[in-house]
Design an enzyme around this catalytic site. Structure first.
Site, PDB file in Angstrom:
ATOM      1  N   GLY A   1       2.612   2.559  10.747  1.00 33.60           N
ATOM      2  CA  GLY A   1       3.593   3.619  10.561  1.00 33.60           C
ATOM      3  C   GLY A   1       4.295   4.029  11.839  1.00 33.60           C
ATOM      4  O   GLY A   1       4.952   5.062  11.898  1.00 33.60           O
TER       5      GLY A   1
ATOM      6  N   HIS B   1      -9.620   1.536   4.788  1.00 30.11           N
ATOM      7  CA  HIS B   1      -8.340   1.729   5.488  1.00 30.11           C
ATOM      8  C   HIS B   1      -8.547   2.694   6.658  1.00 30.11           C
ATOM      9  O   HIS B   1      -9.333   3.634   6.556  1.00 30.11           O
ATOM     10  CB  HIS B   1      -7.292   2.269   4.513  1.00 30.11           C
ATOM     11  CG  HIS B   1      -5.906   2.184   5.089  1.00 30.11           C
ATOM     12  ND1 HIS B   1      -5.435   3.095   6.005  1.00 30.11           N
ATOM     13  CD2 HIS B   1      -4.928   1.264   4.920  1.00 30.11           C
ATOM     14  CE1 HIS B   1      -4.201   2.736   6.364  1.00 30.11           C
ATOM     15  NE2 HIS B   1      -3.865   1.634   5.730  1.00 30.11           N
TER      16      HIS B   1
ATOM     17  N   GLY C   1       2.859  -0.853   4.292  1.00 31.37           N
ATOM     18  CA  GLY C   1       3.041   0.535   3.895  1.00 31.37           C
ATOM     19  C   GLY C   1       4.512   0.850   3.688  1.00 31.37           C
ATOM     20  O   GLY C   1       5.097   0.544   2.647  1.00 31.37           O
ATOM     21  N   GLY C   2       5.137   1.421   4.714  1.00 29.77           N
ATOM     22  CA  GLY C   2       6.508   1.919   4.626  1.00 29.77           C
ATOM     23  C   GLY C   2       7.511   0.978   3.974  1.00 29.77           C
ATOM     24  O   GLY C   2       8.274   1.385   3.081  1.00 29.77           O
TER      25      GLY C   2
ATOM     26  N   ASN D   1       0.876  -1.173   0.000  1.00 30.16           N
ATOM     27  CA  ASN D   1       0.000   0.000   0.000  1.00 30.16           C
ATOM     28  C   ASN D   1       0.912   1.221   0.000  1.00 30.16           C
ATOM     29  O   ASN D   1       1.468   1.584   1.033  1.00 30.16           O
ATOM     30  CB  ASN D   1      -0.902  -0.018   1.238  1.00 30.16           C
ATOM     31  CG  ASN D   1      -1.780   1.221   1.313  1.00 30.16           C
ATOM     32  OD1 ASN D   1      -1.815   2.028   0.379  1.00 30.16           O
ATOM     33  ND2 ASN D   1      -2.486   1.379   2.425  1.00 30.16           N
ATOM     34  N   TRP D   2       1.034   1.833  -1.155  1.00 33.69           N
ATOM     35  CA  TRP D   2       1.958   2.970  -1.264  1.00 33.69           C
ATOM     36  C   TRP D   2       1.398   4.254  -0.668  1.00 33.69           C
ATOM     37  O   TRP D   2       2.082   5.253  -0.545  1.00 33.69           O
ATOM     38  CB  TRP D   2       2.346   3.184  -2.737  1.00 33.69           C
ATOM     39  CG  TRP D   2       3.340   2.178  -3.240  1.00 33.69           C
ATOM     40  CD1 TRP D   2       4.000   1.232  -2.505  1.00 33.69           C
ATOM     41  CD2 TRP D   2       3.802   2.019  -4.594  1.00 33.69           C
ATOM     42  NE1 TRP D   2       4.840   0.503  -3.312  1.00 33.69           N
ATOM     43  CE2 TRP D   2       4.741   0.970  -4.601  1.00 33.69           C
ATOM     44  CE3 TRP D   2       3.512   2.665  -5.798  1.00 33.69           C
ATOM     45  CZ2 TRP D   2       5.399   0.544  -5.756  1.00 33.69           C
ATOM     46  CZ3 TRP D   2       4.164   2.248  -6.959  1.00 33.69           C
ATOM     47  CH2 TRP D   2       5.099   1.200  -6.939  1.00 33.69           C
ATOM     48  N   LYS D   3       0.107   4.250  -0.326  1.00 33.60           N
ATOM     49  CA  LYS D   3      -0.528   5.450   0.259  1.00 33.60           C
ATOM     50  C   LYS D   3      -0.248   6.663  -0.636  1.00 33.60           C
ATOM     51  O   LYS D   3      -0.198   6.516  -1.849  1.00 33.60           O
ATOM     52  CB  LYS D   3      -0.055   5.638   1.706  1.00 33.60           C
ATOM     53  CG  LYS D   3      -0.216   4.353   2.531  1.00 33.60           C
ATOM     54  CD  LYS D   3      -0.016   4.555   4.014  1.00 33.60           C
ATOM     55  CE  LYS D   3      -0.215   3.235   4.739  1.00 33.60           C
ATOM     56  NZ  LYS D   3      -0.109   3.353   6.184  1.00 33.60           N
TER      57      LYS D   3
ATOM     58  N   SER E   1       3.440  -1.905  10.365  1.00 32.76           N
ATOM     59  CA  SER E   1       4.894  -2.023  10.546  1.00 32.76           C
ATOM     60  C   SER E   1       5.443  -3.410  10.211  1.00 32.76           C
ATOM     61  O   SER E   1       6.355  -3.905  10.885  1.00 32.76           O
ATOM     62  CB  SER E   1       5.298  -1.603  11.962  1.00 32.76           C
ATOM     63  OG  SER E   1       4.888  -0.260  12.203  1.00 32.76           O
TER      64      SER E   1
ATOM     65  N   GLU F   1      -5.516  -4.400  10.609  1.00 33.37           N
ATOM     66  CA  GLU F   1      -4.463  -3.414  10.812  1.00 33.37           C
ATOM     67  C   GLU F   1      -4.736  -2.633  12.091  1.00 33.37           C
ATOM     68  O   GLU F   1      -5.507  -1.662  12.080  1.00 33.37           O
ATOM     69  CB  GLU F   1      -4.422  -2.433   9.628  1.00 33.37           C
ATOM     70  CG  GLU F   1      -4.134  -3.090   8.296  1.00 33.37           C
ATOM     71  CD  GLU F   1      -3.529  -2.103   7.311  1.00 33.37           C
ATOM     72  OE1 GLU F   1      -2.426  -2.380   6.832  1.00 33.37           O
ATOM     73  OE2 GLU F   1      -4.134  -1.050   7.045  1.00 33.37           O
TER      74      GLU F   1
ATOM     75  N   GLU G   1      -6.863   5.056   7.663  1.00 33.75           N
ATOM     76  CA  GLU G   1      -6.615   6.463   7.321  1.00 33.75           C
ATOM     77  C   GLU G   1      -7.836   7.064   6.624  1.00 33.75           C
ATOM     78  O   GLU G   1      -8.114   8.263   6.762  1.00 33.75           O
ATOM     79  CB  GLU G   1      -5.346   6.564   6.455  1.00 33.75           C
ATOM     80  CG  GLU G   1      -4.104   6.296   7.307  1.00 33.75           C
ATOM     81  CD  GLU G   1      -2.958   5.606   6.585  1.00 33.75           C
ATOM     82  OE1 GLU G   1      -2.937   5.627   5.340  1.00 33.75           O
ATOM     83  OE2 GLU G   1      -2.078   5.042   7.276  1.00 33.75           O
TER      84      GLU G   1
HETATM   85  P1  13P Z   1       3.013   0.544   7.659  1.00 34.65           P
HETATM   86  O1  13P Z   1       3.511  -0.732   7.077  1.00 34.65           O
HETATM   87  O2  13P Z   1       3.758   1.755   7.143  1.00 34.65           O
HETATM   88  O3  13P Z   1       2.907   0.506   9.145  1.00 34.65           O
HETATM   89  O4  13P Z   1       1.509   0.740   7.097  1.00 34.65           O
HETATM   90  C1  13P Z   1       0.614  -0.291   7.238  1.00 34.65           C
HETATM   91  C2  13P Z   1      -0.600   0.043   6.468  1.00 34.65           C
HETATM   92  O5  13P Z   1      -1.367   0.917   6.840  1.00 34.65           O
HETATM   93  C3  13P Z   1      -0.841  -0.684   5.227  1.00 34.65           C
HETATM   94  O6  13P Z   1      -2.104  -0.424   4.726  1.00 34.65           O
END
Ligand code: 13P
Length: 254
Positions: free
Chosen positions: A176, A98, A237-238, A10-12, A216, A170, A100
Site C-alpha cells: 500500500g 497477512h 490489494g489496491g 485481496n480486497w481487504k 504495490s 509480501e 495486517e
Molecule cells: P497493495 O497491492 O495495496 O500494496 O497490497 C498488497 C497486499 O497486502 C495484498 O495482500
C-alpha cells in the site's frame, strides 16, 4: 511440472456487497472467452462473499477466497467465522497470516499455524503470507524473519500439504505504499523461501509450492515481476479494486 501462476485480489476491508456486484458485472464479461494462463482468485470481505459467489454461478475460472478464518469448529467465539460456513458459500482459498493480521490483530506464527492446519484439514488451500518490515530488512534480518515465519507457520505440515499451499511473499514496506520491491529483490526473497522449504522438506516440495509476490503490484509492473523464475503469481490489494486494472493483472502475459 511447471507451476501454474496464480493472481489473487485481496480486497481487504473494501467493497461492500453493492460495490462488489458492480465490480463483478464489469469484470466477468471482460474475462469471457479469454483462455487465461493463470488461476484467478478474489478475496472479498466475509459479508461480500455471497454476492461474489452468486455472480460467479456457472463460472469455473474464478475462485473465491476468505481473508481469515477461525481455527475452531463452532461455538461461543463472538465475531469469528468457521471453515464450515465458508465451505457452504463455495470458498476454496483462505488468506492466512497477512501482515495486517499480524500487525493489527496480534496474530503470531503459532496462531497462523493453527489456522493453516484447520484450513487444510477442512479442504481449503491456504494463501500463507510472510514478509519483513523495513526495519528488519535494514537490520539485515530478512532471511531470519522469513525462515522463522516459514518454520512457524508450516509446523506439523507434511511435504504433500506444503507443496499444495500458496505462499505469498509480501514485504511489509511495499504494501500500500507504492514502493514495490524491485524484481531482483523479489526474486532473491522468493529463491530464499524455496531454499528454506527445501531444507524443511525436500527440493521436490520446494519446486512445487507456488509463491506469489505482493506489495504495490500494478498493471505496469506485473509483467516484470512475473518474468522472474521463482515468482508464480501476485497477491494484489489496491490495484485489484477496479475491474479494468484487475483484468489487466490477470492478463499479465498478453
Ligand atoms: P497493495 O497491492 O495495496 O500494496 O497490497 C498488497 C497486499 O497486502 C495484498 O495482500
Amino acid at each position: 511440472m511447471p507451476r501454474k501462476p496464480i493472481i489473487a485480489a485481496n480486497w481487504k476491508m473494501n467493497m461492500g456487497p453493492a460495490e462488489a456486484a458492480a465490480f463483478m458485472d464489469q469484470f466477468i464479461p471482460s474475462m469471457e472467452g479469454k483462455a487465461l494462463s493463470c488461476d484467478v482468485v478474489i478475496a472479498p470481505p466475509f459479508i461480500t462473499i455471497p454476492t461474489v459467489t452468486a455472480k460467479l454461478q456457472g463460472n469455473t475460472t474464478i475462485a473465491v477466497a476468505a481473508q481469515n478464518v477461525s481455527d475452531r469448529d463452532n461455538g461461543a467465539f463472538t465475531g469469528e467465522i468457521s471453515t464450515t460456513m465458508l465451505k457452504e458459500l463455495g470458498v476454496t482459498y483462505i488468506i492466512l497470516g497477512h501482515s495486517e493480521r499480524r500487525q493489527y490483530y496480534g496474530e503470531t506464527d503459532a496462531i497462523i499455524n493453527s489456522k493453516i492446519k484447520k484450513a487444510i484439514a477442512d479442504g481449503f488451500t491456504p494463501i500463507f503470507c510472510i514478509g519483513e518490515t523495513k526495519d528488519e530488512r535494514l537490520a539485515g534480518k530478512l532471511e531470519e524473519v522469513l525462515s522463522t515465519q516459514l518454520s512457524g507457520g508450516l509446523q506439523d505440515l507434511t511435504a504433500e500439504q506444503t507443496a499444495a499451499i500458496v505462499i505469498a511473499y509480501e514485504p511489509v514496506w511495499a504494501i500500500g505504499t507504492g514502493l514495490t520491491a524491485t524484481s531482483k529483490e523479489a526474486q532473491e526473497a522468493h529463491a530464499y523461501i524455496r531454499q528454506v522449504i527445501a531444507k524443511l522438506y525436500d527440493t521436490d516440495t520446494a519446486n512445487q509450492v507456488r509463491i506469489q509476490y505482493g506489495g504495490s503490484v500494478k498493471p505496469g509492473n506485473v509483467k516484470e515481476l512475473m518474468a522472474q523464475p521463482d515468482i508464480d503469481g501476485a497477491l494484489v490489494g489496491g490495484a485489484s479494486l477496479k475491474p479494468d486494472s484487475f483484468a489487466a493483472l490477470v492478463e499479465f502475459d498478453r
